[in-house]
Design an enzyme around this catalytic site. Structure first.
Site, mmCIF file in Angstrom:
data_model
loop_
_atom_site.group_PDB
_atom_site.id
_atom_site.type_symbol
_atom_site.label_atom_id
_atom_site.label_comp_id
_atom_site.label_asym_id
_atom_site.label_seq_id
_atom_site.Cartn_x
_atom_site.Cartn_y
_atom_site.Cartn_z
ATOM 1 N N HIS A 139 4.367 -0.679 -15.436
ATOM 2 C CA HIS A 139 4.196 -0.177 -14.065
ATOM 3 C C HIS A 139 4.999 1.121 -13.948
ATOM 4 O O HIS A 139 6.015 1.284 -14.632
ATOM 5 C CB HIS A 139 4.759 -1.249 -13.125
ATOM 6 C CG HIS A 139 4.573 -0.999 -11.667
ATOM 7 N ND1 HIS A 139 5.377 -0.135 -10.950
ATOM 8 C CD2 HIS A 139 3.711 -1.522 -10.772
ATOM 9 C CE1 HIS A 139 5.003 -0.143 -9.685
ATOM 10 N NE2 HIS A 139 3.994 -0.980 -9.541
ATOM 11 N N ASP B 167 10.972 -6.598 -17.029
ATOM 12 C CA ASP B 167 10.512 -6.465 -15.650
ATOM 13 C C ASP B 167 9.713 -7.732 -15.321
ATOM 14 O O ASP B 167 8.604 -7.934 -15.813
ATOM 15 C CB ASP B 167 9.634 -5.199 -15.570
ATOM 16 C CG ASP B 167 8.887 -5.064 -14.259
ATOM 17 O OD1 ASP B 167 8.973 -5.979 -13.415
ATOM 18 O OD2 ASP B 167 8.201 -4.042 -14.088
ATOM 19 N N GLN C 154 5.863 -9.694 -12.089
ATOM 20 C CA GLN C 154 4.638 -10.515 -12.051
ATOM 21 C C GLN C 154 4.846 -11.935 -12.578
ATOM 22 O O GLN C 154 3.943 -12.760 -12.470
ATOM 23 C CB GLN C 154 3.512 -9.831 -12.842
ATOM 24 C CG GLN C 154 3.046 -8.517 -12.252
ATOM 25 C CD GLN C 154 2.431 -8.672 -10.857
ATOM 26 O OE1 GLN C 154 1.929 -9.734 -10.487
ATOM 27 N NE2 GLN C 154 2.470 -7.614 -10.068
ATOM 28 N N LYS D 22 7.119 -11.154 -4.157
ATOM 29 C CA LYS D 22 6.021 -11.656 -5.008
ATOM 30 C C LYS D 22 6.172 -13.155 -5.238
ATOM 31 O O LYS D 22 5.373 -13.761 -5.946
ATOM 32 C CB LYS D 22 6.023 -10.926 -6.350
ATOM 33 C CG LYS D 22 5.937 -9.409 -6.195
ATOM 34 C CD LYS D 22 4.965 -8.808 -7.151
ATOM 35 C CE LYS D 22 5.229 -7.357 -7.370
ATOM 36 N NZ LYS D 22 4.191 -6.493 -6.821
ATOM 37 N N CYS E 270 -0.735 1.379 -9.962
ATOM 38 C CA CYS E 270 0.567 1.996 -10.329
ATOM 39 C C CYS E 270 0.828 1.849 -11.822
ATOM 40 O O CYS E 270 1.978 1.644 -12.252
ATOM 41 C CB CYS E 270 1.726 1.397 -9.526
ATOM 42 S SG CYS E 270 1.535 1.564 -7.761
HETATM 43 N N1 C6P Z 1 3.268 -4.204 -8.421
HETATM 44 C C1 C6P Z 1 0.984 -4.414 -7.743
HETATM 45 O O1 C6P Z 1 0.074 -4.395 -6.900
HETATM 46 P P1 C6P Z 1 8.169 -3.483 -6.137
HETATM 47 O O2 C6P Z 1 7.149 -2.566 -5.547
HETATM 48 O O3 C6P Z 1 9.504 -2.842 -6.245
HETATM 49 O O4 C6P Z 1 8.202 -4.829 -5.500
HETATM 50 O O5 C6P Z 1 7.681 -3.807 -7.630
HETATM 51 C C2 C6P Z 1 7.281 -2.792 -8.486
HETATM 52 C C3 C6P Z 1 6.617 -3.384 -9.681
HETATM 53 C C4 C6P Z 1 7.232 -3.287 -10.918
HETATM 54 N N2 C6P Z 1 6.709 -3.863 -12.023
HETATM 55 C C5 C6P Z 1 5.558 -4.537 -11.976
HETATM 56 C C6 C6P Z 1 5.035 -5.185 -13.218
HETATM 57 C C7 C6P Z 1 4.874 -4.665 -10.751
HETATM 58 O O6 C6P Z 1 3.737 -5.342 -10.711
HETATM 59 C C8 C6P Z 1 5.402 -4.047 -9.582
HETATM 60 C C9 C6P Z 1 4.665 -4.092 -8.285
HETATM 61 C C10 C6P Z 1 2.401 -4.304 -7.263
HETATM 62 O O7 C6P Z 1 0.755 -4.545 -8.932
HETATM 63 C C11 C6P Z 1 2.576 -3.213 -6.270
HETATM 64 S S1 C6P Z 1 2.347 -1.617 -6.955
#
Ligand code: C6P
Length: 404
Positions: free
Chosen positions: A121, A198, A201, A224, A362
């Site tokens: 991401h 990370d 997910q 999440k 993203c």
């Molecule tokens: N992915 C998606 O629709 P935040 O935005 O800080 O909670 O998480 C960022 C992030 C980082 N790593 C991974 C693997 C992610 O999936 C995400 C967030 C969402 O896929 C929003 S872009």
């Protein structure tokens, strides 16, 4: 066996209509929905004991502090973290990654290499690019194979004496594929490199044991896993957190301040400058209670059933192509239909009440790898049903008929 009817009754949003249709929420990888128990906890905080924490001798401040710290203990137990001082509350997964990358000059020096995967991401790419630019290090990429799995043979070849940090997601948000993080972490450690996983997910979808995984850092997003937005977690090994300098200065992260010299507080407070998201932290504890009550093993098993069923059903649509069609994955299906634009399909199914995400998620490098402008992504949670998948597939078919 989950009692889905009872579970669905806990999520008030699932009763609403969208464009005249019952909402079918398949955008759980972007954010999960919240059960009433979590919503009530936020209201309870502001109604009964709203106060700043760790600061006041008065009753409200002590009550709020106790509940916030109780949540920290719930997080500790949920992810099998050894000690609460290794649970850092942040504003989200992105903040957690940035907190590490901003201080990672403690581990990454000029001429070193940082290994990322091709399925990261943006929030697990850009902070490391900034770090490498700052210190004069180089980024190396683990490629992704056609089926969405990481090219592990190349990963092992990339590791060398210059490797200082290895950074990968546990589950790709763009493909849903689960990465072999244990193998990645162990191999990195053999080369003396630090590791960050990370877990945006994976948290809330599978049991995570950070001690068994043995990563130096692991990041999570509260929103999440049925918690509110604006609260995340950074886990770190104690030595790693002690070696990491804080990147935000302010109240509550200090031991002593004078104009000559400031000394920092111990863990976890060293990384928690300023007033935190108190309601969010307490409500995250309620989310963890909720997930524990249902059971993470049952949640993972049921979501896997939805994945298998959803994959079969999507494949019945002529021209459908799934990216990351492997067995070891989360309940996330990323796909396109022939050469139709994902945005057009997403817009039409939304008119029929079905919420999916479309676009690059993203993760632009993943889209570039598969030479697509984006995908349609249906991501399921334990409160979804096979009947909802049927309705989605009918809506998709209608959209395809209209656009073809
Ligand atoms: N992915 C998606 O629709 P935040 O935005 O800080 O909670 O998480 C960022 C992030 C980082 N790593 C991974 C693997 C992610 O999936 C995400 C967030 C969402 O896929 C929003 S872009």
């Amino acid at each position: 066996m989950l009692d889905i009817k009872k579970i669905r009754a806990d999520f008030p949003i699932l009763n609403r209509k969208v464009n005249g249709h019952s909402l079918i929420y398949f955008d759980n990888a972007a954010t999960s929905q919240k059960p009433q128990q979590v919503i009530d906890k936020i209201v309870e905080y502001y109604t009964l004991y709203n106060a700043n924490i760790h600061r006041g001798v008065h009753a409200l401040s002590q009550e709020a502090t106790d509940l916030f710290e109780e949540s920290r203990e719930k997080v500790r137990a949920f992810f099998n973290i050894a000690h609460t001082k290794q649970v850092i509350f942040t504003s989200g997964n992105t903040h957690s990654i940035n907190a590490v990358a901003n201080g990672a000059h403690a581990f990454v020096k000029k001429g070193d290499e940082v290994i990322l995967s091709a399925v990261e991401h943006h929030s697990n790419i850009v902070p490391w690019q900034m770090l490498c630019e700052r210190v004069g290090a180089t980024i190396k990429i683990i490629p992704v194979l056609d089926n969405g799995e990481l090219d592990m043979a190349t990963y092992h070849q990339l590791l060398n004496a210059k490797t200082a940090f290895v950074v990968v997601n546990h589950i790709s948000n763009a493909l849903g594929v689960t990465n072999p993080v244990k193998e990645i972490i162990d191999a990195a450690h053999q080369h003396g490199a630090m590791t960050l996983i990370d877990g945006a997910q994976s948290c809330g979808h599978m049991k995570i044991d950070v001690q068994a995984l043995n990563a130096d850092f692991y990041t999570m997003a509260g929103h999440k896993m049925c918690g509110p937005t604006g609260i995340g977690i950074l886990y770190g090994k104690e030595d790693a957190l002690n070696a990491l300098p804080p990147y935000q200065g302010g109240g509550e992260m200090i031991d002593q301040v004078s104009f000559e010299k400031t000394t920092y507080a111990g863990l976890p407070h060293k990384f928690e400058a300023g007033t935190p998201n108190i309601a969010g932290g307490i409500a995250l504890g309620a989310a963890i209670d909720y997930l524990n009550e249902i059971g993470m093993d049952d949640i993972a098993a049921y979501e896997n059933e939805l994945l298998i069923y959803g994959t079969e059903q999507i494949k019945t649509i002529p021209g459908a192509k799934i990216y990351g069609d492997v067995t070891d994955k989360a309940a996330v299906i990323s796909f396109n239909v022939a050469s139709l634009h994902p945005y057009d399909i997403g817009t039409i199914v939304d008119k029929l009440g079905v919420a999916v995400r479309t676009g690059h998620h993203c993760a632009q490098p993943v889209m570039e790898r598969y030479q697509v402008p984006g995908t349609i992504r249906a991501s399921f949670a334990f409160y979804n049903t096979k009947e909802e998948i049927d309705v989605m597939v009918q809506a998709l078919q209608r959209a395809v008929n209209m656009l073809s």
